[in-house]
Scaffold this active site. Sequence first.
Site, PDB file in Angstrom:
ATOM      1  N   GLY A   9       0.830  -1.214   0.000  1.00 32.60           N
ATOM      2  CA  GLY A   9       0.000   0.000   0.000  1.00 32.60           C
ATOM      3  C   GLY A   9       0.858   1.254   0.000  1.00 32.60           C
ATOM      4  O   GLY A   9       2.087   1.188   0.089  1.00 32.60           O
ATOM      5  N   GLU A  51      -0.880 -10.656   3.044  1.00 34.93           N
ATOM      6  CA  GLU A  51      -0.678  -9.842   4.265  1.00 34.93           C
ATOM      7  C   GLU A  51      -1.125 -10.624   5.501  1.00 34.93           C
ATOM      8  O   GLU A  51      -0.449 -10.616   6.531  1.00 34.93           O
ATOM      9  CB  GLU A  51      -1.466  -8.537   4.155  1.00 34.93           C
ATOM     10  N   LYS A  91      -8.349  -4.438   6.116  1.00 30.43           N
ATOM     11  CA  LYS A  91      -7.270  -4.312   5.151  1.00 30.43           C
ATOM     12  C   LYS A  91      -7.724  -4.877   3.800  1.00 30.43           C
ATOM     13  O   LYS A  91      -8.737  -5.525   3.710  1.00 30.43           O
ATOM     14  CB  LYS A  91      -6.039  -5.076   5.637  1.00 30.43           C
ATOM     15  N   GLY A  95      -7.541  -2.816   0.819  1.00 35.33           N
ATOM     16  CA  GLY A  95      -7.814  -1.763  -0.167  1.00 35.33           C
ATOM     17  C   GLY A  95      -6.911  -1.895  -1.388  1.00 35.33           C
ATOM     18  O   GLY A  95      -7.311  -1.605  -2.513  1.00 35.33           O
TER      19      GLY A  95
HETATM   20  C1  5RP Z   1      -3.346  -3.463   0.950  1.00 34.11           C
HETATM   21  C2  5RP Z   1      -3.691  -2.958   2.299  1.00 34.11           C
HETATM   22  C3  5RP Z   1      -3.188  -1.619   2.690  1.00 34.11           C
HETATM   23  O1  5RP Z   1      -2.461  -1.735   3.866  1.00 34.11           O
HETATM   24  C4  5RP Z   1      -4.336  -0.714   2.919  1.00 34.11           C
HETATM   25  O2  5RP Z   1      -5.143  -0.712   1.766  1.00 34.11           O
HETATM   26  C5  5RP Z   1      -3.879   0.716   3.234  1.00 34.11           C
HETATM   27  O3  5RP Z   1      -3.327   1.262   2.096  1.00 34.11           O
HETATM   28  P1  5RP Z   1      -2.749   2.731   2.016  1.00 34.11           P
HETATM   29  O4  5RP Z   1      -1.529   2.757   2.882  1.00 34.11           O
HETATM   30  O5  5RP Z   1      -2.459   2.937   0.564  1.00 34.11           O
HETATM   31  O6  5RP Z   1      -3.812   3.690   2.515  1.00 34.11           O
HETATM   32  O7  5RP Z   1      -4.350  -3.600   3.074  1.00 34.11           O
HETATM   33  O8  5RP Z   1      -3.940  -4.701   0.699  1.00 34.11           O
END
Ligand code: 5RP
Length: 217
Positions: free
Chosen positions: A29, A103, A94, A96
């Site tokens: 991310g 993860e 998580k 996104g």
């Molecule tokens: C990816 C994730 C990321 O940690 C989460 O989406 C946060 O992302 P960002 O730091 O871009 O806000 O779970 O699968």
Amino acid sequence: MNQLEKKNKVAEAALQYIENGHIVGIGSGSTVNCFIDMLDKVKSKIEAVVSSSELTTKLVESKNIKVIELREAGKIPIYIDGADEANKFKQLIKGGGGALTREKIVAHSSSKFICMVDDSKYVRMLGKFPLPIEVIKMAQSSVAMEMIKLGGRPVLRENFITDNGNVILDIHGLEINEPIKLEELLNNIPGVVTNGIFAIRSADKLLIANEKNIDVI
Ligand code: 5RP
């Protein structure tokens, strides 16, 4: 301070958790990307990295830091990652970025999970952020129907295939007042690979960047 500045601040704060000889699990991310950008400062302490996505692997290797497989690492002393939402129990949403399965595997294999967020992601109840669920494509509609039964509104993430070759359903409108129960329930639906609730294995430390400083809970 804008969100990117907060991401950079919280990423910098996470660097201090890396100790000499550590194998470091690293998530995915944009916050993690800020963290990887700063790894030069602590590179000499890192024995190797276990990565949670193809992109993270590429970025870490571009810093000339060795990336190893989870099976070579065994138990990882520290895992550092971002999140889309976090509550006061350090339970998270998580996925996104779509890397939730790897993860969750790396987080589960780590002794300490440090999670970096900015204050916009710190919530009383999880669920405003649509819950990502990685699903085997064949089960896309059967899982979607189960989500509707639970009161959610599933949306297929367009033009997106995970590193594991699966699709993502983003579930809108869920009120997640019992995160562990819902995580377990979703795990039991055939075709679900991983759901984005990280409550059974929550974070151990949550670093929250606000306008002035970093709160640690
Ligand atoms: C990816 C994730 C990321 O940690 C989460 O989406 C946060 O992302 P960002 O730091 O871009 O806000 O779970 O699968």
